[in-house]
Design an enzyme around this catalytic site. Structure first.
Site, PDB file in Angstrom:
ATOM      1  N   LYS A   1       0.834  -1.212   0.000  1.00 44.11           N
ATOM      2  CA  LYS A   1       0.000   0.000   0.000  1.00 44.11           C
ATOM      3  C   LYS A   1       0.868   1.262   0.000  1.00 44.11           C
ATOM      4  O   LYS A   1       0.650   2.171  -0.790  1.00 44.11           O
ATOM      5  CB  LYS A   1      -0.940   0.019   1.222  1.00 44.11           C
ATOM      6  CG  LYS A   1      -1.900  -1.165   1.283  1.00 44.11           C
ATOM      7  CD  LYS A   1      -2.829  -1.090   2.479  1.00 44.11           C
ATOM      8  CE  LYS A   1      -2.126  -1.115   3.819  1.00 44.11           C
ATOM      9  NZ  LYS A   1      -1.398  -2.385   4.116  1.00 44.11           N
TER      10      LYS A   1
ATOM     11  N   ARG B   1      -9.879   1.097   8.610  1.00 47.36           N
ATOM     12  CA  ARG B   1      -9.280  -0.179   8.965  1.00 47.36           C
ATOM     13  C   ARG B   1     -10.283  -1.091   9.654  1.00 47.36           C
ATOM     14  O   ARG B   1      -9.958  -2.210  10.003  1.00 47.36           O
ATOM     15  CB  ARG B   1      -8.204   0.185   9.955  1.00 47.36           C
ATOM     16  CG  ARG B   1      -6.934  -0.508  10.110  1.00 47.36           C
ATOM     17  CD  ARG B   1      -6.013  -0.650   9.039  1.00 47.36           C
ATOM     18  NE  ARG B   1      -4.749  -1.100   9.511  1.00 47.36           N
ATOM     19  CZ  ARG B   1      -3.600  -0.546   9.181  1.00 47.36           C
ATOM     20  NH1 ARG B   1      -3.551   0.486   8.394  1.00 47.36           N
ATOM     21  NH2 ARG B   1      -2.495  -1.057   9.621  1.00 47.36           N
TER      22      ARG B   1
ATOM     23  N   ARG C   1      11.802  -5.297   4.640  1.00 46.57           N
ATOM     24  CA  ARG C   1      11.497  -3.881   4.378  1.00 46.57           C
ATOM     25  C   ARG C   1      12.452  -2.950   5.115  1.00 46.57           C
ATOM     26  O   ARG C   1      12.804  -3.171   6.266  1.00 46.57           O
ATOM     27  CB  ARG C   1      10.063  -3.564   4.825  1.00 46.57           C
ATOM     28  CG  ARG C   1       9.784  -2.053   4.785  1.00 46.57           C
ATOM     29  CD  ARG C   1       8.347  -1.705   4.901  1.00 46.57           C
ATOM     30  NE  ARG C   1       7.712  -2.224   6.091  1.00 46.57           N
ATOM     31  CZ  ARG C   1       6.406  -2.199   6.293  1.00 46.57           C
ATOM     32  NH1 ARG C   1       5.615  -1.679   5.374  1.00 46.57           N
ATOM     33  NH2 ARG C   1       5.883  -2.690   7.393  1.00 46.57           N
TER      34      ARG C   1
ATOM     35  N   ARG D   1      11.271  -1.262  10.710  1.00 48.64           N
ATOM     36  CA  ARG D   1      10.190  -0.938  11.648  1.00 48.64           C
ATOM     37  C   ARG D   1      10.124  -1.930  12.803  1.00 48.64           C
ATOM     38  O   ARG D   1      10.350  -3.119  12.614  1.00 48.64           O
ATOM     39  CB  ARG D   1       8.846  -0.926  10.898  1.00 48.64           C
ATOM     40  CG  ARG D   1       8.591   0.396  10.218  1.00 48.64           C
ATOM     41  CD  ARG D   1       7.418   0.395   9.294  1.00 48.64           C
ATOM     42  NE  ARG D   1       6.213  -0.262   9.789  1.00 48.64           N
ATOM     43  CZ  ARG D   1       5.056  -0.246   9.140  1.00 48.64           C
ATOM     44  NH1 ARG D   1       4.949   0.417   7.997  1.00 48.64           N
ATOM     45  NH2 ARG D   1       4.003  -0.860   9.615  1.00 48.64           N
TER      46      ARG D   1
ATOM     47  N   ARG E   1      -0.434  -9.055  13.085  1.00 44.02           N
ATOM     48  CA  ARG E   1      -1.063  -8.020  12.243  1.00 44.02           C
ATOM     49  C   ARG E   1      -1.947  -8.656  11.163  1.00 44.02           C
ATOM     50  O   ARG E   1      -2.988  -8.112  10.801  1.00 44.02           O
ATOM     51  CB  ARG E   1       0.024  -7.136  11.611  1.00 44.02           C
ATOM     52  CG  ARG E   1       0.630  -6.176  12.640  1.00 44.02           C
ATOM     53  CD  ARG E   1       1.986  -5.658  12.215  1.00 44.02           C
ATOM     54  NE  ARG E   1       1.959  -4.896  10.996  1.00 44.02           N
ATOM     55  CZ  ARG E   1       3.023  -4.709  10.198  1.00 44.02           C
ATOM     56  NH1 ARG E   1       4.190  -5.234  10.515  1.00 44.02           N
ATOM     57  NH2 ARG E   1       2.924  -3.991   9.114  1.00 44.02           N
TER      58      ARG E   1
HETATM   59  P1  AP5 Z   1       4.812  -1.584   1.823  1.00 46.01           P
HETATM   60  O1  AP5 Z   1       4.456  -0.751   0.647  1.00 46.01           O
HETATM   61  O2  AP5 Z   1       5.547  -0.926   2.955  1.00 46.01           O
HETATM   62  O3  AP5 Z   1       3.503  -2.362   2.348  1.00 46.01           O
HETATM   63  P2  AP5 Z   1       2.228  -1.815   3.134  1.00 46.01           P
HETATM   64  O4  AP5 Z   1       1.032  -2.497   2.546  1.00 46.01           O
HETATM   65  O5  AP5 Z   1       2.210  -0.324   3.172  1.00 46.01           O
HETATM   66  O6  AP5 Z   1       2.542  -2.442   4.542  1.00 46.01           O
HETATM   67  P3  AP5 Z   1       2.425  -1.807   5.994  1.00 46.01           P
HETATM   68  O7  AP5 Z   1       3.152  -2.783   6.894  1.00 46.01           O
HETATM   69  O8  AP5 Z   1       2.880  -0.381   6.044  1.00 46.01           O
HETATM   70  O9  AP5 Z   1       0.932  -1.883   6.230  1.00 46.01           O
HETATM   71  P4  AP5 Z   1       0.234  -1.902   7.544  1.00 46.01           P
HETATM   72  O10 AP5 Z   1      -1.145  -1.710   7.092  1.00 46.01           O
HETATM   73  O11 AP5 Z   1       0.482  -3.080   8.406  1.00 46.01           O
HETATM   74  O12 AP5 Z   1       0.973  -0.729   8.379  1.00 46.01           O
HETATM   75  P5  AP5 Z   1       0.597   0.790   8.654  1.00 46.01           P
HETATM   76  O13 AP5 Z   1       1.825   1.575   8.544  1.00 46.01           O
HETATM   77  O14 AP5 Z   1      -0.599   1.200   7.873  1.00 46.01           O
HETATM   78  O15 AP5 Z   1       5.657  -2.847   1.279  1.00 46.01           O
HETATM   79  C1  AP5 Z   1       6.208  -3.783   2.175  1.00 46.01           C
HETATM   80  C2  AP5 Z   1       7.597  -4.254   1.644  1.00 46.01           C
HETATM   81  O16 AP5 Z   1       7.408  -4.969   0.435  1.00 46.01           O
HETATM   82  C3  AP5 Z   1       8.566  -3.092   1.318  1.00 46.01           C
HETATM   83  O17 AP5 Z   1       9.861  -3.451   1.677  1.00 46.01           O
HETATM   84  C4  AP5 Z   1       8.472  -2.958  -0.216  1.00 46.01           C
HETATM   85  O18 AP5 Z   1       9.694  -2.491  -0.789  1.00 46.01           O
HETATM   86  C5  AP5 Z   1       8.166  -4.390  -0.629  1.00 46.01           C
HETATM   87  N1  AP5 Z   1       7.338  -4.454  -1.825  1.00 46.01           N
HETATM   88  C6  AP5 Z   1       6.291  -3.642  -2.156  1.00 46.01           C
HETATM   89  N2  AP5 Z   1       5.763  -4.014  -3.333  1.00 46.01           N
HETATM   90  C7  AP5 Z   1       6.487  -5.102  -3.745  1.00 46.01           C
HETATM   91  C8  AP5 Z   1       6.435  -5.944  -4.894  1.00 46.01           C
HETATM   92  N3  AP5 Z   1       5.533  -5.740  -5.853  1.00 46.01           N
HETATM   93  N4  AP5 Z   1       7.313  -6.961  -4.986  1.00 46.01           N
HETATM   94  C9  AP5 Z   1       8.239  -7.173  -4.009  1.00 46.01           C
HETATM   95  N5  AP5 Z   1       8.350  -6.394  -2.909  1.00 46.01           N
HETATM   96  C10 AP5 Z   1       7.481  -5.375  -2.781  1.00 46.01           C
HETATM   97  O19 AP5 Z   1       0.119   0.704  10.178  1.00 46.01           O
HETATM   98  C11 AP5 Z   1       1.036   0.441  11.215  1.00 46.01           C
HETATM   99  C12 AP5 Z   1       0.291   0.447  12.543  1.00 46.01           C
HETATM  100  O20 AP5 Z   1      -0.286   1.764  12.770  1.00 46.01           O
HETATM  101  C13 AP5 Z   1      -0.890  -0.508  12.653  1.00 46.01           C
HETATM  102  O21 AP5 Z   1      -0.482  -1.821  13.016  1.00 46.01           O
HETATM  103  C14 AP5 Z   1      -1.731   0.178  13.742  1.00 46.01           C
HETATM  104  O22 AP5 Z   1      -1.202  -0.046  15.019  1.00 46.01           O
HETATM  105  C15 AP5 Z   1      -1.554   1.655  13.406  1.00 46.01           C
HETATM  106  N6  AP5 Z   1      -2.604   2.136  12.472  1.00 46.01           N
HETATM  107  C16 AP5 Z   1      -2.420   2.603  11.208  1.00 46.01           C
HETATM  108  N7  AP5 Z   1      -3.593   2.945  10.656  1.00 46.01           N
HETATM  109  C17 AP5 Z   1      -4.547   2.688  11.599  1.00 46.01           C
HETATM  110  C18 AP5 Z   1      -5.968   2.821  11.604  1.00 46.01           C
HETATM  111  N8  AP5 Z   1      -6.643   3.269  10.541  1.00 46.01           N
HETATM  112  N9  AP5 Z   1      -6.613   2.464  12.734  1.00 46.01           N
HETATM  113  C19 AP5 Z   1      -5.961   2.020  13.822  1.00 46.01           C
HETATM  114  N10 AP5 Z   1      -4.615   1.847  13.860  1.00 46.01           N
HETATM  115  C20 AP5 Z   1      -3.917   2.184  12.753  1.00 46.01           C
END
Ligand code: AP5
Length: 217
Positions: free
Chosen positions: A13, A88, A127, A160, A171
């Site tokens: 994402k 979410r 990552r 991270r 997660r």
């Molecule tokens: P990346 O693009 O970083 O993936 P992502 O889907 O953004 O993963 P996240 O871990 O950031 O999602 P998340 O939803 O768990 O975390 P968030 O920060 O929102 O890609 C991942 C890796 O893969 C990278 O190394 C990239 O280079 C690689 N990659 C990408 N595309 C690729 C491809 N095509 N091929 C190969 N490799 C590839 O949330 C973190 C925390 O914040 C949550 O756990 C929660 O505690 C809190 N939080 C955030 N939003 C909320 C909400 N709305 N409500 C409550 N708590 C929240």
């Protein structure tokens, strides 16, 4: 255009959001990035969010919803936005729908990035993120030219805290239980579009842009 990106942790994402938002000239709003910024700068919001994030749990809705509503009210989000990581769960989705209705608008599209759990674990364990500009890298799939440094700005890359295998598995459970119901919610509204999010990053961006154009024309 008002777009939501949904998909499991590690679906790509954040990676895709930076390119899609730039193609569409709209701001990318990532709740994870906003929380991490607040944690690293030690704000009150960061103190409230920290423990939940470390465990891989969702930060409580009252904190998250207020934060997103304030961000969406800013000037740069008036003509459109791309939400990464929000909503979410169903209460967040319902509140977003009501808020946008009060502003006489609605979401245009919810783009689901589809990948399986094994790929998620592979992606998240390698990552690395730039401390300065936020660009996302991967030690195997998208390595920077110089280990530990961002090609774009020279910033230091970090891993991270929530990217340990145990927390990643938790997660994924949280995603299945709390976020997955959004797929049916938005499918019922007729605005859900799923794309295969495996393959090279540029191909997925092209797939996403083609799908967005098809959906909106
Ligand atoms: P990346 O693009 O970083 O993936 P992502 O889907 O953004 O993963 P996240 O871990 O950031 O999602 P998340 O939803 O768990 O975390 P968030 O920060 O929102 O890609 C991942 C890796 O893969 C990278 O190394 C990239 O280079 C690689 N990659 C990408 N595309 C690729 C491809 N095509 N091929 C190969 N490799 C590839 O949330 C973190 C925390 O914040 C949550 O756990 C929660 O505690 C809190 N939080 C955030 N939003 C909320 C909400 N709305 N409500 C409550 N708590 C929240």
């Amino acid at each position: 255009m008002r777009v939501v990106l949904v998909g499991p942790p590690g679906a790509g994402k954040g990676t895709q959001a930076q390119f899609i938002a730039s193609h569409l000239s709209i701001p990318k709003i990532s709740t994870g990035d906003i929380f991490r910024h607040n944690v690293s700068t030690g704000t009150e919001l960061g103190k409230q969010a920290r423990a939940y994030m470390e465990r891989g749990d969702l930060v409580p809705d009252e904190v998250t919803i207020a934060m997103v509503e304030a961000r969406l009210a800013e000037d740069d989000a008036q003509a459109g936005f791309l939400l990464d990581g929000y909503p979410r769960n169903l209460p967040q989705a319902e509140t977003l729908r009501k808020l946008l209705a009060e502003w006489d608008t609605r979401l245009d599209i919810v783009l689901e990035l589809v990948v399986d759990d094994d790929e998620v674990v592979r992606r998240l364990s390698g990552r690395r993120t730039c401390r300065r500009c936020g660009r996302i890298w991967h030690v195997l799939f998208e390595p920077p030219a110089r280990e530990g440094r961002c090609d774009d700005c020279g910033g230091e890359l970090f891993q991270r805290d929530d990217d340990s295998e145990l927390t990643i598995r938790h997660r994924l459970e949280v995603y299945a239980k709390q976020t997955q119901p959004l797929i049916a919610f938005y499918a019922d509204e007729g605005i859900l579009l799923g794309i295969d999010a495996t393959g090279p990053v540029e191909e997925i961006t092209a797939r996403a842009m083609a799908a967005l154009r098809r959906f909106l024309l």
